[in-house]
Scaffold this active site. Structure first.
Site, PDB file in Angstrom:
ATOM      1  N   LYS A   1      37.805  39.805  71.429  1.00  0.00           N
ATOM      2  CA  LYS A   1      36.352  40.391  71.181  1.00  0.00           C
ATOM      3  C   LYS A   1      36.873  41.856  70.792  1.00  0.00           C
ATOM      4  O   LYS A   1      37.087  42.761  71.612  1.00  0.00           O
ATOM      5  CB  LYS A   1      35.479  40.489  72.201  1.00  0.00           C
ATOM      6  CG  LYS A   1      34.044  41.067  72.298  1.00  0.00           C
ATOM      7  CD  LYS A   1      33.209  40.804  73.465  1.00  0.00           C
ATOM      8  CE  LYS A   1      31.949  41.293  73.462  1.00  0.00           C
ATOM      9  NZ  LYS A   1      31.597  42.592  72.806  1.00  0.00           N
TER      10      LYS A   1
ATOM     11  N   LYS B   1      34.258  39.435  79.561  1.00  0.00           N
ATOM     12  CA  LYS B   1      34.416  41.062  79.378  1.00  0.00           C
ATOM     13  C   LYS B   1      35.566  41.232  80.143  1.00  0.00           C
ATOM     14  O   LYS B   1      36.075  40.615  81.475  1.00  0.00           O
ATOM     15  CB  LYS B   1      33.295  41.674  79.815  1.00  0.00           C
ATOM     16  CG  LYS B   1      32.178  41.614  79.081  1.00  0.00           C
ATOM     17  CD  LYS B   1      32.374  42.416  77.916  1.00  0.00           C
ATOM     18  CE  LYS B   1      31.819  43.836  78.224  1.00  0.00           C
ATOM     19  NZ  LYS B   1      31.398  44.638  77.155  1.00  0.00           N
TER      20      LYS B   1
ATOM     21  N   GLU C   1      33.909  42.470  62.636  1.00  0.00           N
ATOM     22  CA  GLU C   1      33.781  43.724  63.256  1.00  0.00           C
ATOM     23  C   GLU C   1      34.768  44.498  62.558  1.00  0.00           C
ATOM     24  O   GLU C   1      35.874  44.298  62.069  1.00  0.00           O
ATOM     25  CB  GLU C   1      34.447  43.330  64.702  1.00  0.00           C
ATOM     26  CG  GLU C   1      34.086  44.603  65.770  1.00  0.00           C
ATOM     27  CD  GLU C   1      32.652  44.096  66.283  1.00  0.00           C
ATOM     28  OE1 GLU C   1      32.094  43.128  65.756  1.00  0.00           O
ATOM     29  OE2 GLU C   1      32.312  44.717  67.506  1.00  0.00           O
TER      30      GLU C   1
HETATM   31  S1  IVH Z   1      30.877  36.229  67.589  1.00  0.00           S
HETATM   32  C1  IVH Z   1      26.732  34.024  67.037  1.00  0.00           C
HETATM   33  N1  IVH Z   1      33.199  36.680  67.991  1.00  0.00           N
HETATM   34  O1  IVH Z   1      30.706  41.373  70.111  1.00  0.00           O
HETATM   35  C2  IVH Z   1      28.169  34.609  67.602  1.00  0.00           C
HETATM   36  N2  IVH Z   1      31.490  38.546  68.208  1.00  0.00           N
HETATM   37  O2  IVH Z   1      28.814  41.861  72.191  1.00  0.00           O
HETATM   38  C3  IVH Z   1      28.129  36.142  67.177  1.00  0.00           C
HETATM   39  N3  IVH Z   1      32.373  40.697  68.606  1.00  0.00           N
HETATM   40  O3  IVH Z   1      27.730  41.036  68.408  1.00  0.00           O
HETATM   41  C4  IVH Z   1      29.278  36.761  67.651  1.00  0.00           C
HETATM   42  N4  IVH Z   1      34.419  40.129  68.435  1.00  0.00           N
HETATM   43  O4  IVH Z   1      29.641  42.426  67.291  1.00  0.00           O
HETATM   44  C5  IVH Z   1      31.993  37.155  68.103  1.00  0.00           C
HETATM   45  N5  IVH Z   1      35.582  37.493  68.122  1.00  0.00           N
HETATM   46  C6  IVH Z   1      34.270  37.865  68.140  1.00  0.00           C
HETATM   47  C7  IVH Z   1      33.949  39.080  68.387  1.00  0.00           C
HETATM   48  C8  IVH Z   1      32.660  39.426  68.476  1.00  0.00           C
HETATM   49  C9  IVH Z   1      33.635  41.208  68.602  1.00  0.00           C
HETATM   50  C10 IVH Z   1      31.223  41.482  68.793  1.00  0.00           C
HETATM   51  C11 IVH Z   1      30.029  41.183  67.978  1.00  0.00           C
HETATM   52  C12 IVH Z   1      28.985  40.707  68.597  1.00  0.00           C
HETATM   53  C13 IVH Z   1      29.222  41.567  70.099  1.00  0.00           C
HETATM   54  C14 IVH Z   1      28.555  41.032  71.311  1.00  0.00           C
END
Ligand code: IVH
Length: 689
Positions: A124, A325, A179
């Protein structure tokens, strides 16, 4: 901006009034978090506050009707006017293996059976979400997430984002979602550029990325990096494979030339079960400290498109994905003071004294600041609220001040005008300031270091005796140790027996390899591993003394700034080196690799990188880190300090608890071969001492 308290545990809300004021704080922090600019609150405090609000809302649903927690980005993202093709959703969070299992159970309920298509696990990334639109192979627009349905056009960053090429090899049309962030190196550069333009420094990489996306009229450009974690078709074109798994979608994006999470050092992993997903979460968590960019969690997704569709979407996040997290590794705290110490090489080392703050399970109250230039570059003032980063066992570092929270009248961190140890002059010719007396200023730490097990290994020569010898005027440099008489050593150690033992130990120390003798000189920038490389490269002290700065620069890891310092230092140390030679101290490196193939040696480990963890056993019993590194290098290999893609073997002693170390977990994840100390000893038998 109001200064918000750095809360750690969920602040308990006991009344509706508490809840209302918590919502106000949350709105303010969310605006900063999602909108760029510096946050008044660190992530740990933000998460704790948000959890407390959610707990209250769960118990008092009637009060939660207008709460921002029901909206994407807590309703705080700056709105834009560009409509998204389909909504950009956020992710729900879990914080423990039990909660991850709970999420998997809820997915099973929604599907009416267990997920059969497996899961993906990926980092993430801690940046800002964007949609990057490619039409006919050209990057035409970048849009922020905004409120999920509309975002802002930030196409001004096109051309300065690594991973988002302006032109693709094929004329394809699709939208990559992912991102944008500053890697740590990009962040340092960005703040240098900001400082040069008199702009306030970014408090951390994430705020910097969000702010950089929004700032359209800066007189400078800052490089950022993008990794895609998803993609959708655009404008009726069908580039993406139909009914494809998440991993296949990302493979298509990568195939088109756009960087995806699969290309990060943490990777994208496809697994069958949630237990395997948990193991990959742990493996990515173990890699975190060594990653060149920030992650704040690990994302687990149902891999199959059909199952994603069946699980469906909630109002803010999909039911088929979850963010696991990780503990916050960055906190905000107050810089109370900066203390200066003179190290064994005479270099003045500044240390930040911080209001104690808990980061990832340990209390941090000190952090290294590298040198005066670094302090000035970061514009640090006493009393500043600063962001502090600490992950795994890395030394905590101060990232930047939160300039908005600077107290009135705060003064820049004062730099010393005399050596803090001896009060003498300071040599300011290098970035790292040094006492003009060099190693003689901090003689006691240098002699103590030189006598240590990893260097000259003079068993029994502890700090107290070193001090006694220096105070008696008998030792003015490291070479003087070798002309001490039994009588002098007896007086310093207070016993004839100890004196006799020290005489024996000093005789043994004379025969240590050149790498250790060289290291004992205390030349800045030549710690144990650099000294080994220098000794292996040149073979004899004579060859080192004849080398020019250019020759020395040929040693791996020796930069153009360091090399002339080493040469100058060797000139200044000539009398000490002469005394060492006269005392019969060894001046050559045994088993030197052939000159024709500098450093890249022959031997069972030629071309291989080996990392060691844990206390060695069996034939390697008693081998400390230095001895292991020497052994690896004797056998032709390279000693690494952390497990990464370049690692060939991890030599792992089993830990008393039986729990695999973080290095072992990382090795497992990267497919690095793990050897027991005995297996490794077999491999290098002929090189064992
Ligand atoms: S998937 C429909 N994958 O984390 C699924 N999000 O806290 C959408 N993010 O809004 C997100 N790394 O901006 C996804 N490997 C990852 C991610 C990721 C960072 C961010 C993204 C999301 C936020 C949520």
């Amino acid at each position: 901006m109001t200064a918000l308290p750095a809360v750690e545990a969920s602040p308990a809300l006991s009344t509706s009034a508490d809840y209302t004021s918590a919502l106000d704080l949350l709105r303010e922090a969310s605006r900063a978090y999602y909108g760029g600019g510096n946050s008044p609150m660190d992530d740990a405090s933000f998460d704790a506050l948000r959890r407390a609000v959610l707990e209250w809302e769960a118990e008092h649903p009637s009060e939660a009707a207008g709460s921002p927690t029901g909206l994407v980005a807590d309703g705080a993202a700056p709105e834009g006017d560009i409509a998204h093709t389909t909504r950009l959703l956020s992710l729900d969070n879990v914080f423990s293996p039990e909660e991850l299992t709970g999420w998997a159970a809820s997915l099973t309920r929604r599907l009416g059976r267990e997920a059969e298509g497996g899961f993906t696990v990926e980092p993430k990334l801690d940046g800002a979400a964007v949609a990057a639109r490619y039409r006919g192979g050209r990057l035409v627009q970048i849009v922020t997430r905004g409120d999920g349905t509309h975002g802002e056009d930030v196409s001004h960053v096109i051309g300065s984002v690594v991973g988002l090429p302006e032109h693709l090899a094929e004329p394809v049309t699709f939208e990559a979602r992912g991102e944008v962030l500053f890697t740590q190196a990009q962040f340092e550069t960005a703040n240098e550029v900001r400082a040069a333009h008199g702009a306030a420094l970014f408090a951390n990489p994430r705020n910097g990325a969000a702010g950089t996306l929004r700032a359209k009229d800066r007189p400078y450009r800052l490089e950022m990096t993008f990794w895609a974690y998803g993609a959708v078709d655009l404008g009726g074109e069908s580039f993406l494979p139909v009914e494809a798994t998440h991993a296949q979608v990302l493979a298509a994006v990568a195939g088109a030339g756009v960087q995806t999470t699969a290309a990060t050092p943490a990777g994208l992993h496809v697994v069958d079960t949630i237990a395997e997903a948990q193991a990959q979460v742990d493996a990515i968590a173990a890699l975190r400290a060594g990653l060149p960019f920030g992650i704040d969690g690990v994302v687990v997704k149902a891999n199959s498109a059909a199952e994603q569709e069946a699980a469906g979407l909630g109002s803010r996040f999909p039911h088929w994905a979850i963010a696991y997290k990780l503990p916050a590794v960055e906190r905000q705290t107050v810089l109370e003071d900066v203390v200066w110490e003179v190290g064994r090489t005479g270099v003045l080392a500044p240390t930040a004294v911080l209001a104690p703050v808990d980061i990832d399970g340990s209390t941090v109250s000190r952090a290294t600041l590298h040198n005066p230039a670094d302090i000035a570059r970061r514009g640090l003032h006493l009393g500043d609220t600063v962001t502090v980063y600490k992950a795994g066992d890395i030394i905590p570092r101060v990232q930047a001040p939160v300039v908005e929270l600077r107290p009135q009248g705060a003064v820049p961190v004062p730099l010393p005008d005399a050596c803090p140890n001896c009060g003498g002059d300071i040599d300011r010719s290098q970035e790292r300031w040094r006492c003009a007396k060099g190693t003689t200023c901090a003689l006691a730490p240098l002699i103590g270091y030189a006598a240590g097990r990893d260097i000259l290994d003079i068993d029994g020569l502890g700090k107290t005796y070193v001090k006694a010898l220096i105070d008696a005027g008998l030792v003015g440099d490291v070479a003087d140790l070798f002309s001490l008489t039994a009588e002098q050593l007896t007086t310093a150690s207070g016993s004839a027996k100890r004196g006799a033992k020290l005489v024996e130990q000093l005789a043994l120390a004379k025969a240590r390899p050149l790498s250790r003798v060289f290291c004992a000189l205390g030349i800045p920038g030549t710690g144990r591993s650099m000294s080994r490389r220098i000794a292996a490269h040149f073979g004899t002290m004579d060859a080192i003394l004849r080398a020019s700065a250019e020759d020395i620069q040929a040693v791996e890891g020796m930069g153009p700034e360091k090399a002339p310092v080493v040469v100058a230092e060797l000139v200044a140390l000539a009398p000490v080196i002469d005394k060492l030679i006269a005392a019969g101290v060894n001046m050559s490196e045994p088993e030197r690799p052939s000159v024709a193939t500098p450093v890249v040696a022959e031997g069972p480990l030629a071309g291989r990188t080996v990392v060691v963890t844990g206390r060695m056993t069996g034939r390697l019993e008693g081998y400390g880190r230095t001895q292991m590194n020497e052994l690896i290098e004797r056998a032709g290999g390279r000693a690494g300090s952390s497990v990464n893609a370049k690692t060939t073997y991890l030599v792992a002693a089993s830990s008393p608890s039986g729990k695999p170390s973080s290095k072992a977990t990382a090795a497992l994840k990267l497919g690095v071969e793990v050897l027991t100390p005995e297996e490794f000893a077999d491999l290098v038998t002929e090189h064992l001492a």
